[in-house]
Design a protein around this motif. Structure first.
Motif, mmCIF file in Angstrom:
data_model
loop_
_atom_site.group_PDB
_atom_site.id
_atom_site.type_symbol
_atom_site.label_atom_id
_atom_site.label_comp_id
_atom_site.label_asym_id
_atom_site.label_seq_id
_atom_site.Cartn_x
_atom_site.Cartn_y
_atom_site.Cartn_z
ATOM 1 N N GLU A 190 40.479 -18.527 64.946
ATOM 2 C CA GLU A 190 40.865 -19.023 66.459
ATOM 3 C C GLU A 190 41.869 -19.997 66.184
ATOM 4 O O GLU A 190 43.069 -19.998 66.938
ATOM 5 C CB GLU A 190 39.661 -19.402 67.076
ATOM 6 N N LEU A 191 41.658 -21.032 65.007
ATOM 7 C CA LEU A 191 42.547 -22.124 65.209
ATOM 8 C C LEU A 191 44.017 -21.530 64.469
ATOM 9 O O LEU A 191 45.023 -22.094 64.860
ATOM 10 C CB LEU A 191 42.082 -22.950 64.224
ATOM 11 N N SER A 192 44.040 -20.564 63.443
ATOM 12 C CA SER A 192 45.186 -20.128 62.858
ATOM 13 C C SER A 192 45.976 -18.926 63.315
ATOM 14 O O SER A 192 46.940 -18.760 63.145
ATOM 15 C CB SER A 192 44.898 -20.048 61.446
ATOM 16 N N GLY A 193 45.106 -18.062 64.236
ATOM 17 C CA GLY A 193 45.702 -17.017 64.420
ATOM 18 C C GLY A 193 45.669 -15.854 63.342
ATOM 19 O O GLY A 193 46.134 -14.745 63.642
ATOM 20 N N VAL A 194 45.354 -16.246 62.164
ATOM 21 C CA VAL A 194 44.754 -15.104 61.143
ATOM 22 C C VAL A 194 43.604 -14.393 61.180
ATOM 23 O O VAL A 194 42.437 -15.080 61.527
ATOM 24 C CB VAL A 194 45.183 -16.012 59.834
ATOM 25 N N LYS A 195 43.706 -13.078 61.193
ATOM 26 C CA LYS A 195 42.570 -12.264 61.492
ATOM 27 C C LYS A 195 41.652 -12.655 60.193
ATOM 28 O O LYS A 195 41.880 -12.668 58.996
ATOM 29 C CB LYS A 195 43.069 -10.717 61.581
ATOM 30 N N SER A 196 40.411 -12.330 60.585
ATOM 31 C CA SER A 196 39.306 -12.691 59.358
ATOM 32 C C SER A 196 39.379 -11.565 58.182
ATOM 33 O O SER A 196 39.236 -11.927 56.892
ATOM 34 C CB SER A 196 37.898 -12.492 59.859
ATOM 35 N N HIS A 197 39.823 -10.523 58.434
ATOM 36 C CA HIS A 197 40.066 -9.499 57.235
ATOM 37 C C HIS A 197 41.116 -9.745 56.595
ATOM 38 O O HIS A 197 41.207 -9.736 55.350
ATOM 39 C CB HIS A 197 40.245 -8.075 57.743
ATOM 40 N N VAL A 198 42.508 -10.470 57.177
ATOM 41 C CA VAL A 198 43.378 -10.938 56.340
ATOM 42 C C VAL A 198 43.045 -12.389 55.602
ATOM 43 O O VAL A 198 43.189 -12.328 54.358
ATOM 44 C CB VAL A 198 44.685 -11.264 57.160
ATOM 45 N N LEU A 199 42.261 -13.195 55.958
ATOM 46 C CA LEU A 199 41.611 -14.121 55.325
ATOM 47 C C LEU A 199 41.049 -14.021 54.163
ATOM 48 O O LEU A 199 41.156 -14.369 53.250
ATOM 49 C CB LEU A 199 40.751 -15.096 56.334
ATOM 50 N N ARG A 200 40.067 -12.652 54.249
ATOM 51 C CA ARG A 200 39.303 -12.156 53.175
ATOM 52 C C ARG A 200 40.241 -11.638 52.213
ATOM 53 O O ARG A 200 39.839 -11.995 50.992
ATOM 54 C CB ARG A 200 38.102 -11.246 53.788
ATOM 55 N N TYR A 201 41.131 -10.975 52.645
ATOM 56 C CA TYR A 201 42.197 -10.412 51.621
ATOM 57 C C TYR A 201 42.853 -11.576 50.884
ATOM 58 O O TYR A 201 42.978 -11.477 49.659
ATOM 59 C CB TYR A 201 43.183 -9.545 52.236
ATOM 60 N N TRP A 202 43.366 -12.588 51.535
ATOM 61 C CA TRP A 202 44.033 -13.628 50.955
ATOM 62 C C TRP A 202 43.088 -14.324 49.926
ATOM 63 O O TRP A 202 43.468 -14.721 48.689
ATOM 64 C CB TRP A 202 44.390 -14.653 51.836
ATOM 65 N N GLU A 203 41.619 -14.322 50.213
ATOM 66 C CA GLU A 203 40.739 -14.855 49.099
ATOM 67 C C GLU A 203 41.153 -13.932 47.541
ATOM 68 O O GLU A 203 40.928 -14.466 46.527
ATOM 69 C CB GLU A 203 39.451 -14.826 49.287
ATOM 70 N N GLU A 204 41.155 -12.937 47.655
ATOM 71 C CA GLU A 204 41.336 -12.011 46.578
ATOM 72 C C GLU A 204 42.577 -12.019 45.838
ATOM 73 O O GLU A 204 42.648 -12.057 44.654
ATOM 74 C CB GLU A 204 41.176 -10.396 47.119
ATOM 75 N N VAL A 205 43.633 -12.393 46.550
ATOM 76 C CA VAL A 205 44.962 -12.277 45.996
ATOM 77 C C VAL A 205 45.793 -13.517 45.707
ATOM 78 O O VAL A 205 46.752 -13.646 45.237
ATOM 79 C CB VAL A 205 45.983 -11.424 46.716
ATOM 80 N N VAL A 206 45.362 -14.727 46.394
ATOM 81 C CA VAL A 206 45.857 -15.962 46.492
ATOM 82 C C VAL A 206 45.177 -16.862 45.533
ATOM 83 O O VAL A 206 44.010 -17.241 45.717
ATOM 84 C CB VAL A 206 46.119 -16.546 47.780
ATOM 85 N N PRO A 207 45.799 -17.024 44.334
ATOM 86 C CA PRO A 207 45.226 -18.050 43.233
ATOM 87 C C PRO A 207 44.633 -19.406 43.907
ATOM 88 O O PRO A 207 45.529 -19.940 44.588
ATOM 89 C CB PRO A 207 46.095 -18.051 42.246
ATOM 90 N N GLY A 208 43.384 -19.858 43.583
ATOM 91 C CA GLY A 208 42.817 -21.295 44.109
ATOM 92 C C GLY A 208 42.720 -21.372 45.584
ATOM 93 O O GLY A 208 42.043 -22.232 46.026
ATOM 94 N N PHE A 209 42.720 -20.018 46.234
ATOM 95 C CA PHE A 209 42.087 -20.108 47.774
ATOM 96 C C PHE A 209 40.891 -19.374 47.561
ATOM 97 O O PHE A 209 40.636 -17.997 47.647
ATOM 98 C CB PHE A 209 43.099 -19.403 48.511
ATOM 99 N N ASN A 210 39.709 -20.244 47.834
ATOM 100 C CA ASN A 210 38.281 -19.601 47.592
ATOM 101 C C ASN A 210 37.347 -20.575 48.281
ATOM 102 O O ASN A 210 36.932 -21.428 47.824
ATOM 103 C CB ASN A 210 38.004 -19.467 45.973
ATOM 104 N N PRO A 211 37.182 -20.122 49.617
ATOM 105 C CA PRO A 211 36.436 -20.912 50.346
ATOM 106 C C PRO A 211 35.008 -20.818 50.068
ATOM 107 O O PRO A 211 34.429 -19.987 49.304
ATOM 108 C CB PRO A 211 36.481 -20.224 51.841
ATOM 109 N N GLN A 212 34.170 -22.038 50.168
ATOM 110 C CA GLN A 212 32.838 -22.135 49.655
ATOM 111 C C GLN A 212 32.249 -21.157 50.760
ATOM 112 O O GLN A 212 32.419 -20.833 51.894
ATOM 113 C CB GLN A 212 32.324 -23.491 49.886
#
Length: 103
Positions: free
Chosen positions: A10-32
């Motif tokens: 809601e805050l960013s306008g980035v869909k949840s499936h995109v956020l999960r994808y970013w976790e896989e491909v962006v180094p250092g991006f790993n939410p708790q």
């Protein structure tokens, strides 16, 4: 403060499936994750998301390329304390604007 994936979407306008994808491909991006396995995003994670969004949508980076760009930027920032102070001031101003638009 921790944000759920729905709040971040809601805050960013980035869909949840995109956020999960970013976790896989962006180094250092790993939410708790909490005990139930739900993602909890920190303020730092939210800042990374906004930077990724900008690099991908405006600068036309790939997700992987944007992640590497953020790593390069963080290495540059660590070597220059003046930049850190400017970023903190800018972040503070952005958070004020965000809090006004959310209310």
């Amino acid at each position: 403060m921790a944000y759920t994936i729905g709040q971040v979407e809601e805050l960013s306008g980035v869909k949840s499936h995109v956020l999960r994808y970013w976790e896989e491909v962006v180094p250092g991006f790993n939410p708790q994750k909490d005990i139930s396995g739900r993602r909890l995003y920190s303020q730092r994670d939210l800042e990374i998301i906004f930077r990724l969004k900008y690099l991908i949508t405006e600068q036309k980076f790939t997700a992987e390329g944007a992640g590497h760009q953020i790593l390069r930027e963080s290495q540059t920032v660590q070597n220059n304390p003046d930049i850190i102070q400017q970023i903190r001031q800018c972040r503070s101003e952005l958070l004020k604007v965000l809090s006004l638009t959310i209310k």
